[in-house]
Enzyme design. Structure first.
Site: not given
Length: 340
Positions: A168, A220
């Protein structure tokens, strides 16, 4: 049904415990920030040739007799004198270490080490990074990778050695190397993005507990632990993951154009032997083997930037590392990671 309720209550306790730990760590971090003096760190430089020489000489003293030792030392002195007379200059290898946690905390030291070596390193030298990381936060490993990109941009050859794992975010760093060396059973790959979180909204609702999320901006907050998640929020969250994945793939492809991205950017990992076949690594070799070889023909300098920490800072760092380990173990169990 009773099992689900018990499980939800257990999950809620776990989340509460994690939040409590985070609050404690935040308090510790506040203590750490008080009175912190800037520029209190220093760069440590160790010549690894001396380390290898000490190992060899210790073995020679145990196995060779006095006459053999005398002859060997005489030959070494003669060779060194000839090299000095001929004006031969040995190339330099700067050795860095990166042991990555979830937050890529080692970047704080890496950035100073890279800045230091770039004041002297040239295209005739080499940087060797001994990398170990299973990945973590996108922004943390993005910054770590950017530090290594500075080495490539300066035209200094970069070799990345992976003895255990570079997955990763760890592979995001590794791919920047001009060469990637891997131990035969190191873990590489995991070019993917993942995010997961529990949601206890239904449990709270059952017990008549309201939890409100107030935002300014449509996206948000997309998914929450305590609030009610919507399908629109899930779609936006998934869209953000896909965008991040595309950026990840583009970054790897820039430095490893030989990779078949559609084949390897699936989130899978491969052991070194298989990773070489996928072109994720260039050669199967441990860092010990490679550095021992380079020490015969070059001067090896290990760089480590050490920050002087106060007692509260050391306590906070220990607590942070402990929490990282707890979270990593929990993560591994959720993903049923296999261990040998």
């Amino acid at each position: 049904m009773e099992f689900l309720v018990d499980y939800a209550e257990f999950l809620l306790r776990t989340v509460t415990l994690v939040i409590a730990l985070i609050v404690v760590l935040a308090a510790i971090a506040a203590l750490r920030s008080k009175g912190r003096s800037k520029g209190s760190g220093h760069l440590e430089v160790n010549k690894l040739n001396d380390f290898y020489k000490a190992l060899r000489e210790r073995l020679e003293h145990s196995l060779l007799d006095k006459a053999q030792l005398k002859a060997r030392r005489k030959l070494e002195a003669k060779t060194a004198k000839a090299e000095k007379k001929a004006g031969e200059s040995r190339s330099r290898v700067f050795v860095l270490d990166f042991d990555g946690d979830i937050k890529a905390s080692a970047t704080d030291n890496l950035r100073h080490e890279v800045t230091a070596l770039l004041t002297l390193a040239t295209a005739e030298d080499e940087v060797v990074l001994r990398l170990e990381s299973g990945g973590g936060m996108v922004h943390g490993y993005g910054l770590a990778a950017s530090q290594l990109a500075r080495i490539r941009q300066a035209g200094v050859p970069l070799t990345v050695c992976v003895d255990k794992v570079a997955a990763s975010g760890g592979y995001m760093m590794a791919c920047i190397g001009n060469r990637i060396l891997s131990a035969p059973f190191a873990i590489l790959g995991s070019i993917g993005v993942v995010a997961q979180l529990p949601n206890v909204h239904r449990l709270l609702k059952k017990h008549d507990i309201d939890f409100e999320v107030l935002t300014a901006g449509e996206y948000k907050r997309t998914l929450t632990v305590f609030g009610e998640n919507t399908e629109k929020g899930r779609e936006k969250f998934q869209e953000d993951l896909e965008i991040t994945h595309e950026l990840f793939k583009d970054f790897v492809a820039r430095y490893r154009p030989q990779l078949e991205m559609d084949e390897i950017a699936t989130g899978e990992v491969w052991l070194g032997l298989a990773a070489q076949g996928k072109l994720l690594v260039d050669e199967l070799k441990t860092s010990d083997e490679y550095l021992a070889e380079r020490a015969r023909e070059a001067d090896l300098f290990q760089l480590h930037y050490a920050e002087k920490k106060s007692l509260p800072e050391r306590f906070g760092l220990a607590a942070s590392v402990a929490l990282d380990r707890v979270l990593l173990n929990w993560w591994n169990r959720l993903n049923q990671q296999r261990f040998w």
